[in-house]
Design an enzyme around this catalytic site. Structure first.
Site, short mmCIF file in Angstrom:
data_model
loop_
_atom_site.label_atom_id
_atom_site.label_comp_id
_atom_site.label_asym_id
_atom_site.label_seq_id
_atom_site.Cartn_x
_atom_site.Cartn_y
_atom_site.Cartn_z
CG ASP A 22 -2.06 0.94 1.14
OD1 ASP A 22 -2.36 1.41 0.02
OD2 ASP A 22 -2.66 1.26 2.18
CG ASN A 70 -7.88 -2.63 -5.48
OD1 ASN A 70 -6.93 -3.38 -5.29
ND2 ASN A 70 -8.25 -1.74 -4.56
C1 FPP Z 1 -5.39 -2.73 -0.08
O1 FPP Z 1 -5.77 -1.44 0.02
C2 FPP Z 1 -4.21 -2.80 -0.94
C3 FPP Z 1 -4.19 -3.51 -2.06
C4 FPP Z 1 -5.32 -4.31 -2.55
C5 FPP Z 1 -2.97 -3.47 -2.85
C6 FPP Z 1 -3.21 -2.85 -4.16
C7 FPP Z 1 -1.89 -2.78 -4.84
C8 FPP Z 1 -1.75 -2.25 -6.01
C9 FPP Z 1 -2.92 -1.70 -6.76
C10 FPP Z 1 -0.43 -2.14 -6.65
C11 FPP Z 1 0.26 -3.41 -6.76
C12 FPP Z 1 1.68 -3.16 -6.93
C13 FPP Z 1 2.55 -4.01 -7.51
C14 FPP Z 1 3.98 -3.69 -7.51
C15 FPP Z 1 2.10 -5.25 -8.18
P1 FPP Z 1 -7.00 -0.83 -0.76
O2 FPP Z 1 -6.58 0.49 -1.29
O3 FPP Z 1 -7.52 -1.82 -1.75
O4 FPP Z 1 -8.06 -0.71 0.41
P2 FPP Z 1 -8.37 0.54 1.34
O5 FPP Z 1 -9.27 1.41 0.55
O6 FPP Z 1 -9.00 -0.07 2.55
O7 FPP Z 1 -7.06 1.19 1.67
#
Ligand code: FPP
Length: 249
Positions: A22, A70
């Protein structure tokens, strides 16, 4: 105690570390760059962490690469992330294969994943299927609730009797039934939540939250987390574990 890299007790290295990568967007915004530049910078962090994981001898490294939630990000960012994950595979799979790393993807495959990316995922898994040094598991199009829902759907489809629904029956229907639960979950960027990551599997995981933004994360940060983990007492609902420190093991 077999002291290895930077004071890590090599006899008590966690088998499985899971990372919530993150802070890419914030890293980029701080530099006046597009959020996607932050994701791009996260690639170096990821593969330095993989090197560290190999050095220290992890069996499993799971990284949260894209969640089922996402998809609600801006359409350009989603498109970028689909291409980016495909490029990560094409850029790194041969090197990972040469190093004895097995690549896995955990998540919903029959929902929204572009066909070409799915082909790359399947090819990478097939190429590395017999590797045993370490498993690099990409949680992609992954949601902890979705995983549990999918397991329940399979229980129903398999006609499992009510009395037979237990820990083992559910685990057998998760995305990676043979995966050990993470011993340690690391989340970067100063956020203190799981965001739907491995909900079933983290029941007794140790959690470490660091303010480091993912693009700045390096193997030394992984080693710091492992050292901190080794100072914790894991009790799994029982009584205090035997004191390990200062006992020569
Ligand atoms: C969770 O937070 C974090 C993730 C699902 C990681 C997402 C990662 C990426 C999009 C980049 C990946 C990088 C590489 C190098 C492959 P969230 O933002 O989905 O949830 P939140 O809103 O609760 O913070």
């Amino acid at each position: 105690m077999a002291v290895g890299i930077e004071g890590i007790d090599m006899s008590r290295v966690p088998a499985h570390v899971a990372c919530v990568m993150d802070g890419n967007g914030r890293w980029a915004e701080k530099r006046g760059l597009a959020r996607t530049e932050g994701h791009a910078a996260g690639e170096e962090a990821l593969f330095d962490t993989v090197e560290g994981a190999l050095e220290v001898g992890l069996s499993w490294l799971t990284v949260y690469a894209f969640s089922t939630e996402n998809w609600s990000r801006p359409v350009d960012e989603v498109r970028f992330l689909m291409n980016f994950n495909e490029q990560i595979l094409t850029r790194h799979r041969d090197d990972l294969n040469g190093k004895g790393v097995r690549i896995l993807f955990s998540g919903r495959r029959d929902w929204r994943v572009p066909r070409r990316l799915l082909r790359h995922i399947e090819q990478s898994e097939a190429l590395t299927a017999t590797n045993r040094r370490m498993t690099l598991n990409f949680a992609f199009n992954y949601g902890g609730r979705a995983e549990i829902i999918d397991a329940v759907r399979r229980l129903v489809a398999d006609n499992v009797a009510v009395g037979k629904v237990d820990d083992k029956a559910i685990r057998a229907r998760l995305y990676q039934p043979a995966m050990p639960d993470p011993d340690l979950v690391v989340r970067t960027s100063g956020e203190y939540r799981l965001s739907n990551f491995l909900l079933w599997e983290v029941a007794y995981s140790e959690m470490i939250f660091t303010d480091v933004l993912w693009p700045d994360f390096r193997r030394e940060d992984l080693f710091d987390a492992i050292r901190e983990y080794q100072g914790r007492d894991r009790r799994f609902g029982g009584v205090q574990a035997k004191k390990r420190r200062g006992r020569g093991r």
